[in-house]
Design a protein around this motif. Structure first.
Motif, PDB file in Angstrom:
ATOM      1  N   GLY A   1       0.796  -1.215   0.000  1.00  0.00           N
ATOM      2  CA  GLY A   1       0.000   0.000   0.000  1.00  0.00           C
ATOM      3  C   GLY A   1       0.829   1.266   0.000  1.00  0.00           C
ATOM      4  N   ASP A   2       2.145   1.138  -0.046  1.00  0.00           N
ATOM      5  CA  ASP A   2       2.987   2.318   0.010  1.00  0.00           C
ATOM      6  C   ASP A   2       3.636   2.643  -1.330  1.00  0.00           C
ATOM      7  OD1 ASP A   2       4.559   0.102  -0.017  1.00  0.00           O
ATOM      8  OD2 ASP A   2       5.979   0.807   1.490  1.00  0.00           O
ATOM      9  N   LYS A   3       3.112   2.081  -2.427  1.00  0.00           N
ATOM     10  CA  LYS A   3       3.667   2.407  -3.733  1.00  0.00           C
ATOM     11  C   LYS A   3       2.538   2.762  -4.687  1.00  0.00           C
ATOM     12  CE  LYS A   3       3.906  -1.982  -6.141  1.00  0.00           C
ATOM     13  NZ  LYS A   3       3.565  -1.650  -7.480  1.00  0.00           N
ATOM     14  N   TYR A   4       2.914   3.418  -5.765  1.00  0.00           N
ATOM     15  CA  TYR A   4       1.943   3.838  -6.767  1.00  0.00           C
ATOM     16  C   TYR A   4       1.706   2.707  -7.748  1.00  0.00           C
ATOM     17  CZ  TYR A   4       0.089   6.125 -10.905  1.00  0.00           C
ATOM     18  OH  TYR A   4      -0.676   6.453 -11.990  1.00  0.00           O
ATOM     19  N   ASP A   5       0.431   2.346  -7.956  1.00  0.00           N
ATOM     20  CA  ASP A   5       0.078   1.330  -8.937  1.00  0.00           C
ATOM     21  C   ASP A   5      -0.399   2.020 -10.200  1.00  0.00           C
ATOM     22  OD1 ASP A   5       0.661  -0.905  -7.469  1.00  0.00           O
ATOM     23  OD2 ASP A   5      -1.339  -1.072  -6.600  1.00  0.00           O
ATOM     24  N   ASP A   6       0.269   1.742 -11.298  1.00  0.00           N
ATOM     25  CA  ASP A   6      -0.151   2.273 -12.590  1.00  0.00           C
ATOM     26  C   ASP A   6      -1.209   1.343 -13.148  1.00  0.00           C
ATOM     27  OD1 ASP A   6      -0.398   3.657 -14.923  1.00  0.00           O
ATOM     28  OD2 ASP A   6       1.473   2.929 -15.798  1.00  0.00           O
ATOM     29  N   ILE A   7      -2.475   1.782 -13.130  1.00  0.00           N
ATOM     30  CA  ILE A   7      -3.559   0.910 -13.576  1.00  0.00           C
ATOM     31  C   ILE A   7      -3.625   0.828 -15.097  1.00  0.00           C
ATOM     32  CG2 ILE A   7      -4.949   1.272 -11.512  1.00  0.00           C
ATOM     33  CD1 ILE A   7      -6.663   3.227 -13.137  1.00  0.00           C
ATOM     34  N   GLN A   8      -2.904   1.682 -15.801  1.00  0.00           N
ATOM     35  CA  GLN A   8      -2.908   1.626 -17.255  1.00  0.00           C
ATOM     36  C   GLN A   8      -1.845   0.680 -17.801  1.00  0.00           C
ATOM     37  OE1 GLN A   8      -5.220   2.828 -19.216  1.00  0.00           O
ATOM     38  NE2 GLN A   8      -6.253   3.600 -17.405  1.00  0.00           N
ATOM     39  N   CYS A   9      -0.953   0.196 -16.960  1.00  0.00           N
ATOM     40  CA  CYS A   9       0.040  -0.781 -17.394  1.00  0.00           C
ATOM     41  C   CYS A   9      -0.641  -2.143 -17.427  1.00  0.00           C
ATOM     42  CB  CYS A   9       1.223  -0.800 -16.440  1.00  0.00           C
ATOM     43  SG  CYS A   9       2.543  -1.887 -16.979  1.00  0.00           S
ATOM     44  N   ALA A  10      -0.635  -2.793 -18.579  1.00  0.00           N
ATOM     45  CA  ALA A  10      -1.401  -4.022 -18.764  1.00  0.00           C
ATOM     46  C   ALA A  10      -0.518  -5.254 -18.606  1.00  0.00           C
ATOM     47  CB  ALA A  10      -2.037  -4.016 -20.144  1.00  0.00           C
ATOM     48  N   ARG A  11      -1.159  -6.387 -18.295  1.00  0.00           N
ATOM     49  CA  ARG A  11      -0.455  -7.654 -18.157  1.00  0.00           C
ATOM     50  C   ARG A  11      -0.033  -8.219 -19.502  1.00  0.00           C
ATOM     51  NH1 ARG A  11      -4.006 -11.718 -14.819  1.00  0.00           N
ATOM     52  NH2 ARG A  11      -2.397 -13.088 -15.576  1.00  0.00           N
ATOM     53  N   PHE A  12      -0.815  -7.932 -20.542  1.00  0.00           N
ATOM     54  CA  PHE A  12      -0.574  -8.546 -21.845  1.00  0.00           C
ATOM     55  C   PHE A  12      -0.394  -7.476 -22.909  1.00  0.00           C
ATOM     56  CE2 PHE A  12      -3.539 -11.277 -19.436  1.00  0.00           C
ATOM     57  CZ  PHE A  12      -2.674 -12.323 -19.180  1.00  0.00           C
ATOM     58  N   ILE A  13       0.347  -7.839 -23.971  1.00  0.00           N
ATOM     59  CA  ILE A  13       0.587  -6.908 -25.072  1.00  0.00           C
ATOM     60  C   ILE A  13       0.336  -7.637 -26.392  1.00  0.00           C
ATOM     61  CG2 ILE A  13       2.290  -5.507 -23.848  1.00  0.00           C
ATOM     62  CD1 ILE A  13       4.467  -7.019 -25.393  1.00  0.00           C
ATOM     63  N   CYS A  14       0.265  -6.861 -27.450  1.00  0.00           N
ATOM     64  CA  CYS A  14       0.195  -7.414 -28.798  1.00  0.00           C
ATOM     65  C   CYS A  14       1.600  -7.876 -29.183  1.00  0.00           C
ATOM     66  CB  CYS A  14      -0.316  -6.368 -29.779  1.00  0.00           C
ATOM     67  SG  CYS A  14      -0.232  -6.883 -31.499  1.00  0.00           S
ATOM     68  N   PRO A  15       1.775  -9.126 -29.615  1.00  0.00           N
ATOM     69  CA  PRO A  15       3.119  -9.596 -29.940  1.00  0.00           C
ATOM     70  C   PRO A  15       3.693  -8.981 -31.220  1.00  0.00           C
ATOM     71  CG  PRO A  15       1.507 -11.293 -30.425  1.00  0.00           C
ATOM     72  CD  PRO A  15       0.775 -10.173 -29.754  1.00  0.00           C
TER      73      PRO A  15
ATOM     74  N   GLU B   1      -0.283  -2.270 -25.496  1.00  0.00           N
ATOM     75  CA  GLU B   1      -0.748  -2.903 -24.267  1.00  0.00           C
ATOM     76  C   GLU B   1      -2.248  -3.143 -24.324  1.00  0.00           C
ATOM     77  OE1 GLU B   1       0.460  -0.453 -21.022  1.00  0.00           O
ATOM     78  OE2 GLU B   1       2.496  -1.202 -21.067  1.00  0.00           O
ATOM     79  N   MET B   2      -2.680  -4.257 -23.737  1.00  0.00           N
ATOM     80  CA  MET B   2      -4.104  -4.586 -23.669  1.00  0.00           C
ATOM     81  C   MET B   2      -4.701  -3.933 -22.424  1.00  0.00           C
ATOM     82  SD  MET B   2      -4.302  -8.592 -24.734  1.00  0.00           S
ATOM     83  CE  MET B   2      -6.004  -8.695 -24.273  1.00  0.00           C
ATOM     84  N   ASN B   3      -4.892  -2.625 -22.464  1.00  0.00           N
ATOM     85  CA  ASN B   3      -5.443  -1.919 -21.318  1.00  0.00           C
ATOM     86  C   ASN B   3      -6.784  -1.278 -21.606  1.00  0.00           C
ATOM     87  OD1 ASN B   3      -4.612   0.133 -22.985  1.00  0.00           O
ATOM     88  ND2 ASN B   3      -3.111   0.971 -21.578  1.00  0.00           N
ATOM     89  N   GLY B   4      -7.363  -1.537 -22.761  1.00  0.00           N
ATOM     90  CA  GLY B   4      -8.670  -0.993 -23.086  1.00  0.00           C
ATOM     91  C   GLY B   4      -8.635   0.232 -23.975  1.00  0.00           C
ATOM     92  N   ARG B   5      -7.480   0.813 -24.180  1.00  0.00           N
ATOM     93  CA  ARG B   5      -7.386   1.998 -25.033  1.00  0.00           C
ATOM     94  C   ARG B   5      -7.347   1.636 -26.513  1.00  0.00           C
ATOM     95  NH1 ARG B   5      -5.557   6.922 -22.427  1.00  0.00           N
ATOM     96  NH2 ARG B   5      -5.403   6.519 -20.207  1.00  0.00           N
ATOM     97  N   HIS B   6      -6.903   0.424 -26.819  1.00  0.00           N
ATOM     98  CA  HIS B   6      -6.803  -0.026 -28.201  1.00  0.00           C
ATOM     99  C   HIS B   6      -7.668  -1.277 -28.375  1.00  0.00           C
ATOM    100  CE1 HIS B   6      -3.372   2.668 -28.445  1.00  0.00           C
ATOM    101  NE2 HIS B   6      -2.880   2.081 -27.362  1.00  0.00           N
TER     102      HIS B   6
END
Length: 159
Positions: A108-122, A127-132
């Protein structure tokens, strides 16, 4: 002290209007759609499957749903179009090397970047974060961004 004859209430003080509808944060909705199972609302974990509507599910949640039809009404609405395990496709997802969500202990003491996704296009690296927009091939389950499929212009898997 009020209501002692010295004040005259106005109409807006006496009549209550309709309540304002809460607006849903678009970014939070996109993050939830790409990180959590539509059926069980748990974090997505492999094996991940998708239906023809493009919703993401944990495979074990779909199997439990198909075996137990006496579930909640909200779950039935989210997956009413899934009749059998053949109506979903298991996805082959490429991991994002920049993602470190489950690797570090979160206190709880660090910043979580919610736009960084677990998966990407190979192919392109988006990034698979919902923007594309992303697409998957039904015959093999490989996932590509729409931009990569437009550049390649073929329906053959490139893995």
């Amino acid at each position: 002290m009020g209501c002692d004859g010295g004040t005259i209430p106005k109409r807006h003080e006496l009549v209550k209007g309709p309540r304002k509808v809460e607006k849903v944060d678009k970014n939070a909705e996109l993050v939830a759609r790409w990180n959590y199972c539509t059926l069980s609302q748990e974090k997505l974990c492999r094996p991940i499957v998708s239906c023809e509507l493009g919703r993401l599910y944990n495979k074990d949640a779909v199997i439990e749903f198909l075996l137990d039809k006496s579930s909640d009404k909200t779950l039935v609405e989210a997956a009413s179009h899934i009749r059998s395990i053949k109506s979903v496709t298991e996805l082959n997802l490429a991991d994002n090397p920049a993602w470190s969500g489950d690797k570090e202990s979160i206190k709880g003491d660090k910043y979580d970047d919610i736009q960084c996704a677990r998966f990407i296009c190979p192919v392109v690296g988006l990034e698979m974060n919902g923007r594309h927009r992303f697409c998957f091939l039904r015959n093999c389950g490989c996932v590509f961004s729409e931009r990569a499929l437009k550049e390649i212009k073929t329906e053959v898997c490139h893995r």
